[in-house]
Design a protein around this motif. Structure first.
Motif, PDB file in Angstrom:
ATOM      1  N   GLY A  35       0.796  -1.216   0.000  1.00  0.00           N
ATOM      2  CA  GLY A  35       0.000   0.000   0.000  1.00  0.00           C
ATOM      3  C   GLY A  35       0.828   1.266   0.000  1.00  0.00           C
ATOM      4  O   GLY A  35       2.016   1.244   0.311  1.00  0.00           O
ATOM      5  N   SER A  48      -4.081   3.775  -0.796  1.00  0.00           N
ATOM      6  CA  SER A  48      -4.429   2.607  -1.606  1.00  0.00           C
ATOM      7  C   SER A  48      -3.714   1.412  -1.005  1.00  0.00           C
ATOM      8  O   SER A  48      -2.503   1.468  -0.763  1.00  0.00           O
ATOM      9  N   TYR A  61      -8.877  -5.083  -2.129  1.00  0.00           N
ATOM     10  CA  TYR A  61      -8.412  -3.711  -2.319  1.00  0.00           C
ATOM     11  C   TYR A  61      -9.186  -2.772  -1.394  1.00  0.00           C
ATOM     12  O   TYR A  61     -10.398  -2.918  -1.224  1.00  0.00           O
ATOM     13  N   GLY A  63      -9.216   1.557  -0.622  1.00  0.00           N
ATOM     14  CA  GLY A  63      -8.631   2.834  -0.989  1.00  0.00           C
ATOM     15  C   GLY A  63      -9.624   3.967  -0.842  1.00  0.00           C
ATOM     16  O   GLY A  63     -10.833   3.772  -0.985  1.00  0.00           O
ATOM     17  N   SER A  65      -9.680   8.693  -0.763  1.00  0.00           N
ATOM     18  CA  SER A  65      -8.942   9.953  -0.749  1.00  0.00           C
ATOM     19  C   SER A  65      -9.855  11.047  -0.221  1.00  0.00           C
ATOM     20  O   SER A  65     -11.072  10.900  -0.171  1.00  0.00           O
ATOM     21  N   SER A  82     -14.209   6.825  -2.202  1.00  0.00           N
ATOM     22  CA  SER A  82     -13.726   5.586  -1.603  1.00  0.00           C
ATOM     23  C   SER A  82     -14.115   4.389  -2.456  1.00  0.00           C
ATOM     24  O   SER A  82     -15.153   4.398  -3.120  1.00  0.00           O
ATOM     25  N   ALA A  83     -13.279   3.354  -2.395  1.00  0.00           N
ATOM     26  CA  ALA A  83     -13.618   2.079  -3.030  1.00  0.00           C
ATOM     27  C   ALA A  83     -14.831   1.462  -2.333  1.00  0.00           C
ATOM     28  O   ALA A  83     -15.527   0.641  -2.914  1.00  0.00           O
TER      29      ALA A  83
END
Length: 191
Positions: A35, A48, A61, A63, A65, A82-83
């Motif tokens: 990451g 990430s 995964y 991640g 921001s 966001s994921a």
């Protein structure tokens, strides 16, 4: 710790979960996650993380921001994208510690596991520069096309900033004109 000490790029060293007995086990991304965590001086954050290896898993995964702020030993990440959509618009508050080049973030899981929200510990190490982006682009370009760092080509195609022989990503890293010899060769080949 000051905000200036946190600014930069960090590589994930470990991601563990604290059990009810106080012991640690691998976090949701397995034994050896990879990451990057990036804190900018103007207050933006991006993280990430991914599982490595081929083991099947529910989580591969993570991640998001957004923006960050530091107050004492509390790091707040205000998530904008966001994921995991359920995280968008939330504030993720972590206890933070800095020991030399190691940054630790501790907080509870966003989604409860087995009826409880376990504590998770992410340990990051400051990323060491591996040359500038221009250095890496030049190195990649030389390896793939035989183009020298001054913009000249070993073949008949010159690397320039006009797009006729290639694309310059950073005009300070590459000479934007072909050498006289290469230019003469190109002219002969086109006429």
């Amino acid at each position: 710790m000051t905000p200036e000490e946190v600014v930069g790029v960090w590589r994930l060293a470990s991601y563990t979960e604290v059990g009810e007995d106080g012991g640690t086990v691998a976090g949701p991304l397995g034994e050896a996650p990879a990451g990057l965590l990036i804190y900018t001086a103007d207050g933006h954050v991006a993280v990430s993380m991914m599982r490595t290896g081929d083991a099947p898993a529910l989580e591969t995964y993570m991640g998001y921001s957004g923006q960050w702020r530091l107050a004492g030993d509390r790091m707040t990440h205000r998530v904008q994208v966001s994921a995991h959509p359920r995280m968008a618009g939330t504030e993720q508050i972590r206890r933070v510690a800095l020991d030399g080049e190691t940054l630790s973030l501790r907080g509870t899981a966003v989604t409860p596991v087995g009826g409880r929200a376990p504590e998770r510990v992410l340990t990051w190490r400051r990323a060491k520069p591996e040359g500038t982006a221009a250095d890496r682009i030049a190195s990649d370009r030389i390896a793939s096309d035989g183009i020298a760092a001054d913009g000249t080509a070993s073949g008949s195609t010159a690397f320039d900033s006009t797009g006729s022989g290639g694309t310059a990503f950073n005009s300070t890293a590459f000479d934007s004109t072909a050498s006289d010899e290469t230019a003469e060769q190109q002219q002969k080949e086109t006429h």
